[in-house]
Design an enzyme around this catalytic site. Sequence first.
Site, PDB file in Angstrom:
ATOM      1  N   SER A  20      -3.696 -17.838  -5.677  1.00  0.00           N
ATOM      2  CA  SER A  20      -3.800 -19.354  -5.934  1.00  0.00           C
ATOM      3  C   SER A  20      -4.076 -19.622  -7.564  1.00  0.00           C
ATOM      4  O   SER A  20      -5.103 -19.117  -7.560  1.00  0.00           O
ATOM      5  CB  SER A  20      -4.906 -19.839  -5.117  1.00  0.00           C
ATOM      6  OG  SER A  20      -5.218 -21.187  -5.517  1.00  0.00           O
ATOM      7  N   HIS A  45       0.840 -19.552  -4.973  1.00  0.00           N
ATOM      8  CA  HIS A  45       0.201 -20.633  -4.162  1.00  0.00           C
ATOM      9  C   HIS A  45      -0.242 -21.672  -5.026  1.00  0.00           C
ATOM     10  O   HIS A  45      -1.139 -21.552  -6.179  1.00  0.00           O
ATOM     11  CB  HIS A  45      -1.008 -20.224  -3.290  1.00  0.00           C
ATOM     12  CG  HIS A  45      -1.489 -21.076  -2.291  1.00  0.00           C
ATOM     13  ND1 HIS A  45      -0.947 -21.026  -1.144  1.00  0.00           N
ATOM     14  CD2 HIS A  45      -2.659 -21.980  -2.626  1.00  0.00           C
ATOM     15  CE1 HIS A  45      -1.682 -22.162  -0.431  1.00  0.00           C
ATOM     16  NE2 HIS A  45      -2.774 -22.807  -1.321  1.00  0.00           N
ATOM     17  N   ASP A  47      -1.888 -25.583  -5.487  1.00  0.00           N
ATOM     18  CA  ASP A  47      -2.549 -26.315  -4.967  1.00  0.00           C
ATOM     19  C   ASP A  47      -2.508 -27.656  -5.208  1.00  0.00           C
ATOM     20  O   ASP A  47      -3.033 -27.856  -6.547  1.00  0.00           O
ATOM     21  CB  ASP A  47      -4.200 -25.901  -4.734  1.00  0.00           C
ATOM     22  CG  ASP A  47      -4.413 -24.733  -4.018  1.00  0.00           C
ATOM     23  OD1 ASP A  47      -4.205 -24.750  -2.596  1.00  0.00           O
ATOM     24  OD2 ASP A  47      -4.901 -23.655  -4.217  1.00  0.00           O
ATOM     25  N   MET A  49      -3.738 -31.578  -5.328  1.00  0.00           N
ATOM     26  CA  MET A  49      -4.531 -32.450  -4.678  1.00  0.00           C
ATOM     27  C   MET A  49      -4.626 -34.014  -5.486  1.00  0.00           C
ATOM     28  O   MET A  49      -4.588 -33.782  -6.540  1.00  0.00           O
ATOM     29  CB  MET A  49      -6.154 -31.886  -5.126  1.00  0.00           C
ATOM     30  CG  MET A  49      -6.135 -30.457  -4.506  1.00  0.00           C
ATOM     31  SD  MET A  49      -7.813 -30.086  -4.739  1.00  0.00           S
ATOM     32  CE  MET A  49      -7.713 -28.196  -4.581  1.00  0.00           C
ATOM     33  N   HIS A  78       0.994 -26.163  -1.511  1.00  0.00           N
ATOM     34  CA  HIS A  78      -0.179 -26.732  -0.572  1.00  0.00           C
ATOM     35  C   HIS A  78      -0.316 -28.233  -0.877  1.00  0.00           C
ATOM     36  O   HIS A  78      -1.232 -28.222  -2.103  1.00  0.00           O
ATOM     37  CB  HIS A  78      -1.268 -25.394  -0.710  1.00  0.00           C
ATOM     38  CG  HIS A  78      -2.390 -26.220   0.156  1.00  0.00           C
ATOM     39  ND1 HIS A  78      -3.596 -25.284   0.431  1.00  0.00           N
ATOM     40  CD2 HIS A  78      -2.180 -27.004   1.350  1.00  0.00           C
ATOM     41  CE1 HIS A  78      -4.308 -25.910   1.331  1.00  0.00           C
ATOM     42  NE2 HIS A  78      -3.618 -26.966   1.773  1.00  0.00           N
ATOM     43  N   MET A  80      -2.148 -31.181  -0.542  1.00  0.00           N
ATOM     44  CA  MET A  80      -3.578 -31.859  -0.040  1.00  0.00           C
ATOM     45  C   MET A  80      -3.448 -33.359  -0.649  1.00  0.00           C
ATOM     46  O   MET A  80      -4.125 -33.478  -1.487  1.00  0.00           O
ATOM     47  CB  MET A  80      -4.637 -31.045  -0.450  1.00  0.00           C
ATOM     48  CG  MET A  80      -4.785 -29.767   0.159  1.00  0.00           C
ATOM     49  SD  MET A  80      -6.008 -28.675  -0.471  1.00  0.00           S
ATOM     50  CE  MET A  80      -4.829 -27.776  -1.791  1.00  0.00           C
ATOM     51  N   MET A 149      -6.946 -23.031   7.314  1.00  0.00           N
ATOM     52  CA  MET A 149      -7.969 -22.939   6.139  1.00  0.00           C
ATOM     53  C   MET A 149      -9.003 -22.313   6.600  1.00  0.00           C
ATOM     54  O   MET A 149      -9.536 -22.671   7.647  1.00  0.00           O
ATOM     55  CB  MET A 149      -8.160 -24.532   5.804  1.00  0.00           C
ATOM     56  CG  MET A 149      -7.212 -25.438   5.247  1.00  0.00           C
ATOM     57  SD  MET A 149      -6.429 -24.592   3.832  1.00  0.00           S
ATOM     58  CE  MET A 149      -8.036 -24.635   2.751  1.00  0.00           C
ATOM     59  N   ASP A 187      -6.287 -19.074   4.014  1.00  0.00           N
ATOM     60  CA  ASP A 187      -6.761 -19.902   2.722  1.00  0.00           C
ATOM     61  C   ASP A 187      -8.096 -20.223   2.291  1.00  0.00           C
ATOM     62  O   ASP A 187      -8.481 -20.940   3.195  1.00  0.00           O
ATOM     63  CB  ASP A 187      -5.712 -21.110   2.238  1.00  0.00           C
ATOM     64  CG  ASP A 187      -5.897 -21.573   0.762  1.00  0.00           C
ATOM     65  OD1 ASP A 187      -6.398 -21.006   0.150  1.00  0.00           O
ATOM     66  OD2 ASP A 187      -5.116 -22.640   0.785  1.00  0.00           O
TER      67      ASP A 187
END
Length: 248
Positions: A20, A45, A47, A49, A78, A80, A149, A187
């Site tokens: 990540s 990966h 992330d 957000m 991913h 979010m 998660m 994760d």
Amino acid sequence: MIEKEEGREMETDRVKLAPSILAADFARLGEQVAEAEQAGADRIHVDVMDGHFVPNLSMGAPIVQSLRRVTRLPLEIHLMVSDPDLFLDEFVEAGSDSFLVHWEGNGNLHRTVQRIKALDKRAGVVINPATPAAVLEEILQDVEQVLIMTVNPGFGHQHFLPTTLPKIRRVRQMIEQIKPECDLEVDGGIDAETAPLAVAAGANVLVAGTAIFGESEGVAAAMNRLRASITMGKTTSTNLMTMTSAKE
Ligand code: DX5
Ligand code: ZN
């Protein structure tokens, strides 16, 4: 190597690593991702957000576009964010290969998954620590990945929640029954201590940020350490399974 565990064959050598980049040094992002690729990472990966779905901001599609030029590895996103559907096209355009979308807060998860598939990308569904495994039952047949998660989403460098282990085992059973080829990814807080626990419970893809990019020994050494912990974990997994079952 194939070994029997809890009545199923588990190919522990086939555990995939998904570094990540949230924990990477952004000033040297390309370099760090190249190091991870050379050290045998299976996917990267990313992330994303929005400061609303989770109380933090991270990165957007331009980062994916830049990474696409420096790595051949699949880029898994991913999301979010409060409205994942809004961002799919932009991230596909930037070169994304798969999308992990949360069950939480999505009243139309099936539609989101179908949109991802219509874009010809891999779809995965994510559940938070407090969300029960049972919510996956109906959507499982439509996805290629499930992400559990093992911390509350929003931040790197948190402690793995051991209470998620029984859920990983339940989801593994569900996958074996409904869609055996589906990846089971974990994760949050994955390191040399917790990786063997997650793998013994049934995970076959490990996301790791701090344990890969936050180590002074460098990315390759950190990834080797993580892999070694899984291999060593095989010898003690029976003890660990007993310990964690006792807590249930
Ligand atoms: C947390 C993110 C994770 C995070 C993991 O919300 O989804 O992917 O980067 O970081 P570590 O491995 O440091 O717990
Ligand atoms: Zn993540």
